[in-house]
Write a protein that holds these residues in place. Structure first.
Motif, mmCIF file in Angstrom:
data_model
loop_
_atom_site.group_PDB
_atom_site.id
_atom_site.type_symbol
_atom_site.label_atom_id
_atom_site.label_comp_id
_atom_site.label_asym_id
_atom_site.label_seq_id
_atom_site.Cartn_x
_atom_site.Cartn_y
_atom_site.Cartn_z
ATOM 1 N N THR A 1 0.840 -1.184 0.000
ATOM 2 C CA THR A 1 0.000 0.000 0.000
ATOM 3 C C THR A 1 0.880 1.240 0.000
ATOM 4 O O THR A 1 2.109 1.147 0.136
ATOM 5 C CB THR A 1 -0.945 0.005 1.223
ATOM 6 N N THR B 1 -1.149 5.044 4.376
ATOM 7 C CA THR B 1 -1.925 4.079 5.148
ATOM 8 C C THR B 1 -1.279 3.823 6.495
ATOM 9 O O THR B 1 -1.965 3.755 7.520
ATOM 10 C CB THR B 1 -2.053 2.750 4.377
ATOM 11 N N ASN C 1 -5.225 -7.901 -2.488
ATOM 12 C CA ASN C 1 -5.763 -7.291 -1.286
ATOM 13 C C ASN C 1 -5.300 -8.043 -0.050
ATOM 14 O O ASN C 1 -4.857 -9.204 -0.136
ATOM 15 C CB ASN C 1 -7.302 -7.307 -1.313
ATOM 16 N N CYS D 1 -6.991 -1.955 9.177
ATOM 17 C CA CYS D 1 -7.101 -0.992 8.085
ATOM 18 C C CYS D 1 -6.950 -1.743 6.766
ATOM 19 O O CYS D 1 -5.860 -2.213 6.435
ATOM 20 C CB CYS D 1 -6.047 0.105 8.194
ATOM 21 N N VAL E 1 -7.137 -2.072 2.558
ATOM 22 C CA VAL E 1 -6.865 -1.252 1.372
ATOM 23 C C VAL E 1 -7.504 -1.959 0.186
ATOM 24 O O VAL E 1 -7.164 -3.111 -0.113
ATOM 25 C CB VAL E 1 -5.352 -1.084 1.136
ATOM 26 N N TYR F 1 -7.368 -2.537 -3.161
ATOM 27 C CA TYR F 1 -6.391 -2.303 -4.223
ATOM 28 C C TYR F 1 -7.062 -2.265 -5.591
ATOM 29 O O TYR F 1 -7.873 -3.138 -5.935
ATOM 30 C CB TYR F 1 -5.304 -3.382 -4.210
ATOM 31 N N ASP G 1 -9.264 2.041 3.666
ATOM 32 C CA ASP G 1 -8.502 2.909 2.783
ATOM 33 C C ASP G 1 -9.052 2.648 1.389
ATOM 34 O O ASP G 1 -8.622 1.727 0.685
ATOM 35 C CB ASP G 1 -7.009 2.596 2.871
#
Length: 379
Positions: free
Chosen positions: A81, A85, A107, A125, A127, A129, A153
């Motif tokens: 990431t 982040t 991911n 958290c 993300v 992608y 995120d």
């Protein structure tokens, strides 16, 4: 020939709206265009409250403050990431705990989350992608089981969905990006999405330098004062005006990008069958927004040769993240749970092709050049 990796797209009303903001005599934050953007985001994501910020990084920093993190607290996240982040939580003294990614979507691997949890873990958290959703059902279930917060995120995820739910509307908090490299843009810019109603009032305070200024302007208090920690996270009304024009055409922008993405995906199918590349994987329960089109090559040497060949032909192609766990600051402030083998492999093999509205006349040249480069690497 010079085909850049990215070219910001104008829908046509951005400058008119900026002029209107000036005519309104309101250029600082939280004017009419900011309210228009908030309403659009709340309507299209289903979030409880949307707050524009001057960047996605700022939105993540606000999320970290809202969690009341203390030094030594841990936040589980992927290493694959962007630095923001992790930085948002490190600024509060928290420790990023990096876990590996799935080899298909790139991911966070939801099967690795639970074993990374310790007594100091406070949040997860995720993300999303390339605008493709993580397995949020599994991740949210783990978070609820252990009393953890979930932050999305969703910098790349506007108008993407998971089981029909907008990315950014599933966790407790989420961050969006409107950087010029994203689908919907304002140059720099972001938004915090607040899905936990208990966090809305404090989020407004944090965003307004720790004051209850928003309540003052709503007539809920007769004066405003410093009541909590905070900073200046508002974007100017000029940024909001630009963004408002973009949001009005967000669905059209997404459709045009998806057409380009689909063109790439169809072109790359025989290359994948020949074992030269691996194409992106989109799970059945995900609807993506065509944020990027990438290929996974066989190894680092192949990727390096490919990028050099494409750039020699005037085509801007780029790799993506250097894993945070291998970065100097990542090693200083974070720790790794498990072995990040898929993260390391993706970092060495992934290459992103140019994708922007207006590139359509160049697609044949890009694809012919890429195919020749890949065949040269294979021989």
């Amino acid at each position: 020939m010079n085909i850049p990796f990215n070219r910001p797209y104008l829908v046509g009303r951005e400058l008119d709206y900026i002029a209107k903001a000036h005519a309104n005599g309101h250029l600082s934050g939280d004017g009419a265009f900011t309210r228009q953007c908030h309403a659009w985001l709340e309507q299209h994501t289903g979030t409880q409250k949307a707050l524009l910020t001057h960047s996605c990084t700022a939105a993540l920093e606000m999320a970290a403050i809202l969690l009341d993190l203390e030094p030594g607290d841990e936040v589980i996240m992927p290493s694959f990431t962007f630095v923001s982040t992790a930085n948002a939580f490190v600024l509060r003294g928290a420790v990023p705990v990096f876990i590996d990614i799935r080899p298909d979507t790139l991911n966070m691997d939801e099967s690795l989350v639970e074993e990374a949890i310790t007594s100091r873990t406070r949040a997860i958290c995720v993300v999303h992608y390339a605008g493709v959703a993580c397995d949020m059902d599994a991740i949210v279930a783990i978070a609820r089981k252990h009393g953890l917060k979930v932050i999305e995120d969703a910098a790349q995820g506007i108008l993407s969905t998971y089981h029909g739910r907008a990315l950014g509307s599933i966790g407790d908090l989420a961050a969006l990006s409107f950087h010029e490299t994203k689908n919907v843009i304002s140059g720099e810019g972001g938004a915090l999405l607040i899905n936990d109603p208990a966090l809305v009032e404090r989020a407004e305070i944090i965003r307004e330098k720790g004051t209850n200024r928003s309540k003052f302007f709503r007539g809920q208090v007769d004066k405003y004062t410093w009541v909590d920690v905070g900073s200046s996270y508002l974007p100017s009304e000029l940024i909001a005006a630009f963004l408002a024009a973009q949001l009005e055409r967000a669905e059209e922008i997404t459709a045009q990008r998806l057409a380009i993405w689909d063109n790439y995906h169809e072109w790359a199918a025989p290359l994948e069958q020949a074992g030269m590349v691996r194409r992106p994987v989109i799970p059945d329960d995900c609807v993506h927004n065509a944020h990027m089109y990438y290929l996974l090559l066989r190894d680092l040497d192949s990727r390096t040769q490919f990028i050099e060949s494409m750039k020699a032909a005037g085509i801007g192609v780029v790799f993506h993240y250097i894993p945070l766990h291998s970065a100097p600051a990542g090693q200083r402030y974070g720790r790794v749970a498990g072995t990040p083998s898929h993260t390391d492999a993706a970092s060495e093999r992934l290459v992103r092709l140019p994708l922007w509205i207006g590139i359509e006349p160049h697609l044949d040249y890009i694809q012919d050049t890429a195919q020749q480069a890949l065949r040269g690497i294979a021989t």
